[in-house]
Design an enzyme around this catalytic site. Structure first.
Site, PDB file in Angstrom:
ATOM      1  N   ASN A   6     -32.806 -27.738  32.789  1.00 44.41           N
ATOM      2  CA  ASN A   6     -32.568 -28.797  33.770  1.00 44.41           C
ATOM      3  C   ASN A   6     -31.261 -29.474  33.389  1.00 44.41           C
ATOM      4  O   ASN A   6     -31.222 -30.249  32.445  1.00 44.41           O
ATOM      5  CB  ASN A   6     -33.737 -29.793  33.748  1.00 44.41           C
ATOM      6  CG  ASN A   6     -33.514 -30.959  34.700  1.00 44.41           C
ATOM      7  OD1 ASN A   6     -32.574 -30.937  35.500  1.00 44.41           O
ATOM      8  ND2 ASN A   6     -34.372 -31.957  34.615  1.00 44.41           N
ATOM      9  N   TRP A   7     -30.227 -29.146  34.124  1.00 49.20           N
ATOM     10  CA  TRP A   7     -28.898 -29.701  33.806  1.00 49.20           C
ATOM     11  C   TRP A   7     -28.769 -31.164  34.215  1.00 49.20           C
ATOM     12  O   TRP A   7     -27.771 -31.808  33.894  1.00 49.20           O
ATOM     13  CB  TRP A   7     -27.803 -28.875  34.491  1.00 49.20           C
ATOM     14  CG  TRP A   7     -27.518 -27.556  33.843  1.00 49.20           C
ATOM     15  CD1 TRP A   7     -28.087 -27.064  32.690  1.00 49.20           C
ATOM     16  CD2 TRP A   7     -26.576 -26.566  34.272  1.00 49.20           C
ATOM     17  NE1 TRP A   7     -27.568 -25.831  32.393  1.00 49.20           N
ATOM     18  CE2 TRP A   7     -26.627 -25.501  33.346  1.00 49.20           C
ATOM     19  CE3 TRP A   7     -25.702 -26.471  35.351  1.00 49.20           C
ATOM     20  CZ2 TRP A   7     -25.840 -24.360  33.471  1.00 49.20           C
ATOM     21  CZ3 TRP A   7     -24.910 -25.337  35.482  1.00 49.20           C
ATOM     22  CH2 TRP A   7     -24.987 -24.291  34.539  1.00 49.20           C
ATOM     23  N   LYS A   8     -29.730 -31.662  34.997  1.00 46.29           N
ATOM     24  CA  LYS A   8     -29.671 -33.043  35.502  1.00 46.29           C
ATOM     25  C   LYS A   8     -28.312 -33.263  36.203  1.00 46.29           C
ATOM     26  O   LYS A   8     -27.879 -32.380  36.931  1.00 46.29           O
ATOM     27  CB  LYS A   8     -29.935 -34.026  34.365  1.00 46.29           C
ATOM     28  CG  LYS A   8     -31.254 -33.688  33.636  1.00 46.29           C
ATOM     29  CD  LYS A   8     -31.749 -34.731  32.700  1.00 46.29           C
ATOM     30  CE  LYS A   8     -33.057 -34.271  32.061  1.00 46.29           C
ATOM     31  NZ  LYS A   8     -33.667 -35.275  31.214  1.00 46.29           N
ATOM     32  N   HIS A  90     -39.921 -35.045  38.648  1.00 44.31           N
ATOM     33  CA  HIS A  90     -39.396 -35.329  37.303  1.00 44.31           C
ATOM     34  C   HIS A  90     -39.531 -36.833  37.042  1.00 44.31           C
ATOM     35  O   HIS A  90     -39.380 -37.643  37.954  1.00 44.31           O
ATOM     36  CB  HIS A  90     -37.935 -34.888  37.211  1.00 44.31           C
ATOM     37  CG  HIS A  90     -37.421 -34.912  35.804  1.00 44.31           C
ATOM     38  ND1 HIS A  90     -37.040 -36.075  35.184  1.00 44.31           N
ATOM     39  CD2 HIS A  90     -37.282 -33.924  34.880  1.00 44.31           C
ATOM     40  CE1 HIS A  90     -36.662 -35.797  33.937  1.00 44.31           C
ATOM     41  NE2 HIS A  90     -36.801 -34.502  33.730  1.00 44.31           N
ATOM     42  N   GLU A  92     -37.608 -38.897  35.797  1.00 46.59           N
ATOM     43  CA  GLU A  92     -36.442 -39.709  36.172  1.00 46.59           C
ATOM     44  C   GLU A  92     -36.488 -40.056  37.654  1.00 46.59           C
ATOM     45  O   GLU A  92     -36.090 -41.150  38.063  1.00 46.59           O
ATOM     46  CB  GLU A  92     -35.146 -38.961  35.786  1.00 46.59           C
ATOM     47  CG  GLU A  92     -34.951 -38.995  34.266  1.00 46.59           C
ATOM     48  CD  GLU A  92     -34.222 -37.813  33.680  1.00 46.59           C
ATOM     49  OE1 GLU A  92     -33.575 -37.052  34.406  1.00 46.59           O
ATOM     50  OE2 GLU A  92     -34.315 -37.647  32.436  1.00 46.59           O
ATOM     51  N   GLU A 160     -43.952 -33.328  30.431  1.00 51.22           N
ATOM     52  CA  GLU A 160     -42.843 -33.972  29.726  1.00 51.22           C
ATOM     53  C   GLU A 160     -43.215 -35.422  29.422  1.00 51.22           C
ATOM     54  O   GLU A 160     -43.138 -36.279  30.325  1.00 51.22           O
ATOM     55  CB  GLU A 160     -41.578 -33.951  30.591  1.00 51.22           C
ATOM     56  CG  GLU A 160     -41.101 -32.567  30.956  1.00 51.22           C
ATOM     57  CD  GLU A 160     -39.632 -32.570  31.368  1.00 51.22           C
ATOM     58  OE1 GLU A 160     -38.846 -31.932  30.663  1.00 51.22           O
ATOM     59  OE2 GLU A 160     -39.281 -33.227  32.358  1.00 51.22           O
ATOM     60  N   GLY A 166     -34.880 -36.905  26.073  1.00 50.48           N
ATOM     61  CA  GLY A 166     -33.555 -37.380  25.681  1.00 50.48           C
ATOM     62  C   GLY A 166     -33.546 -38.319  24.488  1.00 50.48           C
ATOM     63  O   GLY A 166     -32.547 -38.975  24.217  1.00 50.48           O
ATOM     64  N   SER A 202     -36.911 -33.173  24.446  1.00 47.17           N
ATOM     65  CA  SER A 202     -36.174 -32.976  23.185  1.00 47.17           C
ATOM     66  C   SER A 202     -36.418 -31.615  22.538  1.00 47.17           C
ATOM     67  O   SER A 202     -36.392 -31.495  21.310  1.00 47.17           O
ATOM     68  CB  SER A 202     -36.488 -34.106  22.199  1.00 47.17           C
ATOM     69  OG  SER A 202     -36.033 -35.349  22.720  1.00 47.17           O
ATOM     70  N   GLY A 223     -33.642 -30.093  28.693  1.00 50.70           N
ATOM     71  CA  GLY A 223     -32.565 -30.903  29.249  1.00 50.70           C
ATOM     72  C   GLY A 223     -31.295 -30.738  28.429  1.00 50.70           C
ATOM     73  O   GLY A 223     -30.557 -29.760  28.573  1.00 50.70           O
ATOM     74  N   GLY A 224     -31.058 -31.685  27.532  1.00 45.41           N
ATOM     75  CA  GLY A 224     -29.809 -31.741  26.764  1.00 45.41           C
ATOM     76  C   GLY A 224     -29.387 -30.423  26.130  1.00 45.41           C
ATOM     77  O   GLY A 224     -28.215 -30.023  26.229  1.00 45.41           O
TER      78      GLY A 224
HETATM   79  P1  13P Z   1     -34.284 -33.349  27.037  1.00 44.44           P
HETATM   80  O1  13P Z   1     -34.501 -31.909  26.650  1.00 44.44           O
HETATM   81  O2  13P Z   1     -32.853 -33.763  27.066  1.00 44.44           O
HETATM   82  O3  13P Z   1     -35.156 -34.266  26.255  1.00 44.44           O
HETATM   83  O4  13P Z   1     -34.753 -33.490  28.571  1.00 44.44           O
HETATM   84  C1  13P Z   1     -35.992 -32.992  28.941  1.00 44.44           C
HETATM   85  C2  13P Z   1     -36.087 -33.030  30.402  1.00 44.44           C
HETATM   86  O5  13P Z   1     -36.189 -34.086  30.997  1.00 44.44           O
HETATM   87  C3  13P Z   1     -36.045 -31.758  31.136  1.00 44.44           C
HETATM   88  O6  13P Z   1     -36.441 -31.913  32.440  1.00 44.44           O
END
Ligand code: 13P
Length: 241
Positions: A6-8, A90, A92, A160, A166, A202, A223-224
């Protein structure tokens, strides 16, 4: 196993193209890779993924087919542009846009009727975990967010924990075991016997192997670490080890 990126709202277009090309240079037999990119990147990244087995997805879609919804993107548009799956609910989007589980269910229904698979995210906040409500929160999110009409193979669940996203804090093996077992039981009783459950929060190449040993963990939503192709590859490698 499924490893999804997930590149956000990252990165710039030229870096995104390079990242997608780098993903394609590695082969990970036995791992389904999915790439959730920002909406404007669906077309250029689809071109980069041509000839690879990496699936392309959008990070959200609207619950209506079309209409006066400035700034929104429909499931049909995602599909027309080359996506085969969409990420929904998600944390967010739930936190910053007030998306409810009812809305997530409406989006999931529209996405499926349009021909997309859906990945639905669930997860508790730190306050909910600290008050002992983590499992109940997640089961409640599932009950409302997942339309019963969805075929089991068109659905993937991503657990998640919000406090692990993050932050560098990963849920413990015991916490993941309890949650994924609870989700698995819920899925079975709701008729989703073949639905996969991913862990997210994470995940990196150093902790992935341990997470993948946990019962009912069928992969990761990253994510990251997905913004660094070597790290994403490391997680994919851990998934087949
Ligand atoms: P991180 O891997 O950066 O913690 O993000 C997880 C995430 O929200 C993937 O959708």
């Amino acid at each position: 196993m499924i490893v999804a990126a997930n590149w956000k709202m990252n990165p710039g277009l030229s870096e995104a193209k390079k990242l997608a090309s780098d993903y394609c240079t590695a082969a990970h037999k036995g791992v389904t890779r999915i790439l959730f990119v920002p909406h404007p990147y669906i077309v250029p990244i689809r071109k980069r993924l041509q000839g690879s087995d990496i699936l392309l997805g959008g990070q959200d879609c609207h619950q209506m087919q079309s209409g006066a919804h400035t700034g929104d993107v429909s499931a049909g548009m995602l599909q027309n542009c080359g996506a085969s799956i969409v990420l929904l609910g998600h944390s967010e989007r739930r936190a910053y846009y007030g998306e409810t589980s009812e809305l997530v269910a409406a989006k999931a229904t529209m996405a499926f009727e349009t021909g997309l698979s859906v990945m639905i995210c669930v997860g508790e906040t730190l306050a909910q975990r600290n008050s002992g409500d983590a499992l109940a929160t997640v089961l409640q999110q599932l009950t409302i967010s997942v339309p019963v009409t969805l075929p089991t193979t068109a659905l993937t669940i991503a657990y998640e924990p919000v406090w692990a996203i993050g932050t560098g804090k990963v849920a413990t093996v015991a916490e993941i075991t309890e949650m994924h077992t609870g989700i698995r039981h819920w899925l079975y009783s709701a008729g989703f016997g073949r639905t996969k459950i991913l862990y997210g929060g994470s995940v990196n190449p150093r902790n992935a192997a341990e997470i993948f040993t946990v019962a009912h963990v069928d992969g990761a939503l990253v994510g990251g670490a997905s913004l660094i192709s070597a790290d994403f590859d490391g997680i994919c490698a851990a998934a087949v080890a």
